[in-house]
Design a protein around this motif. Sequence first.
Motif, short mmCIF file in Angstrom:
data_model
loop_
_atom_site.label_atom_id
_atom_site.label_comp_id
_atom_site.label_asym_id
_atom_site.label_seq_id
_atom_site.Cartn_x
_atom_site.Cartn_y
_atom_site.Cartn_z
N PHE A 45 -13.70 -1.93 2.61
CA PHE A 45 -12.59 -2.37 3.47
C PHE A 45 -12.57 -3.89 3.58
O PHE A 45 -11.51 -4.52 3.48
CB PHE A 45 -12.71 -1.74 4.85
CG PHE A 45 -11.65 -2.19 5.81
CD1 PHE A 45 -10.38 -1.63 5.79
CD2 PHE A 45 -11.91 -3.21 6.72
CE1 PHE A 45 -9.40 -2.06 6.67
CE2 PHE A 45 -10.93 -3.65 7.60
CZ PHE A 45 -9.67 -3.07 7.57
N PHE A 55 0.98 4.38 5.32
CA PHE A 55 0.03 3.68 6.17
C PHE A 55 0.81 2.82 7.16
O PHE A 55 1.71 2.06 6.78
CB PHE A 55 -0.88 2.79 5.33
CG PHE A 55 -1.90 3.55 4.54
CD1 PHE A 55 -3.17 3.77 5.03
CD2 PHE A 55 -1.59 4.05 3.28
CE1 PHE A 55 -4.12 4.48 4.30
CE2 PHE A 55 -2.52 4.76 2.53
CZ PHE A 55 -3.79 4.98 3.06
N LEU A 79 -6.84 2.41 6.64
CA LEU A 79 -7.59 2.51 5.40
C LEU A 79 -9.00 3.03 5.65
O LEU A 79 -9.61 3.64 4.77
CB LEU A 79 -7.66 1.13 4.71
CG LEU A 79 -6.40 0.66 3.99
CD1 LEU A 79 -6.52 -0.81 3.65
CD2 LEU A 79 -6.16 1.49 2.75
N ARG A 91 -2.16 9.09 1.39
CA ARG A 91 -0.76 8.70 1.64
C ARG A 91 0.18 9.87 1.45
O ARG A 91 1.11 10.06 2.24
CB ARG A 91 -0.41 7.55 0.69
CG ARG A 91 0.93 6.89 0.95
CD ARG A 91 1.13 5.72 0.03
NE ARG A 91 1.44 6.15 -1.34
CZ ARG A 91 1.48 5.32 -2.38
NH1 ARG A 91 1.20 4.04 -2.22
NH2 ARG A 91 1.79 5.77 -3.58
N ARG A 144 -3.43 -1.67 8.44
CA ARG A 144 -4.61 -1.76 7.57
C ARG A 144 -5.78 -0.95 8.11
O ARG A 144 -6.61 -0.46 7.34
CB ARG A 144 -5.02 -3.23 7.42
CG ARG A 144 -4.15 -4.03 6.46
CD ARG A 144 -4.51 -5.51 6.52
NE ARG A 144 -3.81 -6.27 5.48
CZ ARG A 144 -3.73 -7.60 5.45
NH1 ARG A 144 -4.32 -8.31 6.42
NH2 ARG A 144 -3.09 -8.23 4.49
N ILE A 193 0.81 -1.22 0.00
CA ILE A 193 0.00 0.00 0.00
C ILE A 193 0.84 1.27 0.00
O ILE A 193 0.40 2.32 -0.47
CB ILE A 193 -0.96 -0.01 1.23
CG1 ILE A 193 -1.97 1.14 1.17
CG2 ILE A 193 -0.17 0.05 2.53
CD1 ILE A 193 -2.95 1.02 0.07
N ILE A 231 -6.86 7.01 -1.78
CA ILE A 231 -5.81 6.36 -0.98
C ILE A 231 -4.46 7.01 -1.24
O ILE A 231 -3.71 7.30 -0.30
CB ILE A 231 -5.77 4.85 -1.28
CG1 ILE A 231 -7.01 4.15 -0.70
CG2 ILE A 231 -4.51 4.21 -0.71
CD1 ILE A 231 -7.13 2.69 -1.09
#
Length: 994
Positions: A758, A741, A747, A735, A744, A709, A731
Amino acid sequence: MSSLPRRAKVKVQTVVSKDEFSSFSELSSASEDDKEDSAWEPQKKVPRSRKLPVSKEYKPKRAPRVKKNTLQTKDGSEGVAVKEELNSSVPIADVDLEDRKNKLETVQTLKTAKMKRKNSAQSPSARRTKKLKADEETNKASSLESGSNSTETPSTSATWEGGCKKEESEDDFTCSQSPLKKVKTEMCPQGQPVRFPANANNIKEEVEMNWDIVQVLSERTDIELWVCANVIRLFNDDNTIPFIIRYRKELINNLDADSLREVQQTLEELRAVAKKAYNTIQKIKKEGKMSECLLKALLNCKTFEELEHVSAPYKTGSKGTKAQRAKQLGLEGAARTLLENPGDLNLLSYIRPNVKGLSALQDIETGVQHILADMIAKDKDTLDFIRKLCQNRYICIQSSLAKVSSKKVNEKDVDKFLLYQNFSCNIRNIQHHQILAINRGENLKILTVKVNISDGVKNEFCRWCIQNRWRPRGFARPELMKILYNSLDDSFKRLIYPLLCREFRARLTSDAEKESVMMFGRNLRQLLLTSPVPGRTLMGVDPGYKHGCKLAIISPTSQILHTDVVYLHCGQGFREAEKIKRLLLNFNCSTVVIGNGTACRETEAYFADLIMKNYFAPLDIVYCIVSEAGASVYSVSPEANKEMPGLDPNLRSAVSIARRVQDPLAELVKIEPKHIGVGMYQHDVSQTLLKATLDSVVEECVSFVGVDINICSEVLLRHIAGLNANRAKNIIEWREKNGPFINREQLKKVKGLGPKSFQQCAGFIRVNQDYIRTFCSQQTESAGEMQRVAVASSAGVEVTNEKQGKKKSKTAVNAVLKPNPLDQTCIHPESYDIAMRFLSFVGGTLCEIGKPEMQQKINSFLEKEGIEKTAERLQTTVHTLQVIIDGLSQPESFDFRTDFDKPDFKRSIVCLEDLQVGTVLTGKVENATLFGIFVDIGVGRSGLIPIRNVTEAKLSKTKKRRSLGLGPGERVEVQVLNIDIPRSRITLDLIRVL
């Protein structure tokens, strides 16, 4: 239900409203943190006065929505809820079960009563929707309301339990049969789900037809009823194919992705037929032409061809059929009398000298004949009989050269269809590629195609009709029987035979298109999953004549180091060789990647000659040929312009060619799949079906490989299951704004990424722990300050959560940033609790994930306990446990593509003239079709292995395979069977797969 005590009724309904619906909605959401969707709003309507108080010690453990989830947090943290069972008992590990269960029943009875009132209030509106059924949506909303308050971590097999009951409303729930034998705990998943009980396959669709969609789906796909019912429920809940394949395997009986995709396409086709039938019914009703017989016929239709046949006479603007015109003259009564009471029929009484169509007896007989023919052609039993009769008889499809083709069509195009200019084959034996070829020839007006049904079929059909279905109920005079015989003959020739031809052609074409699309999907999957060649500096070459060969040198991390143009085929080859050597030495590049487009053969010969002369010493240069299909399309796309601004499009192609070897998946996802060119008749099939299938294959490949990610591109990210272009963009923006990140859970902070998204994407997104450790070490002080602020704000949330807005409380609760080593694995967050308990069983720690010690501990533990017994102890399924074992055992940088074939690197070249019959060569599969396999054997022209030469015995069994047959990228050993130099055709035999 009446035979059971009233208390038992309340209990069962209570548990369903809690366990069934809450587990399913909890599973759909995967977390209660992110509630961006309006579908989750009914949660607010649950009155707080009905909640039991909870001690504050539980609040820190359950961050999301502490106040609103007090009851479920307390009851769900350690306890288990058991469904009512008849004549069955299940061991339960929790000794405090009865206490918590009694408390739960009190509250759940109130919730059930409220839900009943809500459902009953909705029922009048549902009745007003005529044939459309809204039960599915109503139940979905009910499940969300009753289940979205739970804060449990759902299991990876929880979908079955929720999905099984999801389609039934609370009012319809009865106890006339044994409940499903399932145990569900708040922290652990229930036991392995098995088949549904009787009548659990009944699924109410949006449009109600006279056939059961589960039954028809099972018949068409040859898959068990209970699997089809599960698949429908999973797709109804917006689950993606990669998520189902990896995390819901037990619900689909281990179907592979291609089979699941076929079920999905068939389901969509059936729903499209039902929707079109509904629209047709509404339209005909509006025109006042609907009859009970017509309504029944429309609701019986299962295909578009049947629907078209039944509804054709009622289309707006149609001048009407012969039967309709006869009915307008008042002859329908005469036709019915001929069948029901022929002795009373007097056709002379219908004569009207001044009315066209009634002026003579022959006109009246013709009108009655047309009406009877129409009745026969639209009768369900009659059509069923003739279809069944055709299944057991010889029906052939024939193609011949069209009479006008030579005048309007190019001679070369006519020669391409030489095999089909006098072709005949049984429809049961004809191959898919033959159907597609015949259809293309017909569309180009080169071929004429017809379906031939023998006279024996017609004779037997007419005999059956006279003796059974259409036999008059009394004595009919010879002149009346003649009318009936003529009606049968007319009905078969004018109505039934064309219908059968359309049905046969449509079915054959549909099956051929599906198989072609599936073949394209399999080829694309194998191409995308070609093993990457990391850690090398590569030179990409886009060959050309007049405009030169474009060069691009890229680093091991895919960064562009240098671009240039050299003219190798304009008499300057020797001078340009010095430039190429200098570039290779300067950048220490020992691998050249050549695109297979124009001038590829000459460019390959140029490099092979220099390599044979050892011109590039001290470098040991090797080269490979890759497909450049789609490179030119990508080079002028907005994505390429954004990625390589200011670079000439021709040079971008060279960059793309080099990157296709370095990381095929990351590069090929940038190109629209249909431009990659590994299919068969791809321009002749349904483009909608092709795009949907190929996009699904790309999503499957990217998801199964996984993405980091913190370093992946936006283009790659948008192909992850559950994500799209918008979410991927959000996303990346998050970032760039907030840094990498950490886990998780972060997110959930991304705009537009709700609970369902998700749930679908979390298992396929990786968080590299080394990267996070490096980042955290650089940000130690700021991270410490952030944690102090987060702890303070988290404490504040506990006090003021009722007054704070939803987004504020969500941000505050998730502010504590803590890396989780499980985030680098394929284990889904919903199974983290099971993974932690499994770690405690084997005596491992999170620090050992992916290390040899972990593998040893797991192996020794499973040798003693066995995987089935371990899954039973953890109250999960074997499939879920296997995913956890894989996740804990695989190294941190594990990539399953490394098991597959790498590009074929070469140092020399072979010419077509050098080949001889019997020569044994090694080559690489370029494309797989339904009639054979095309193999690149390095002579500038692909050879063909006819499909009859590809047998199961020659395919590798020990090697991990990506699909059932051969596909692009695989290396094979072949023998030359035939060489046709004038036509540049090489026929090969497969010896073995390397």
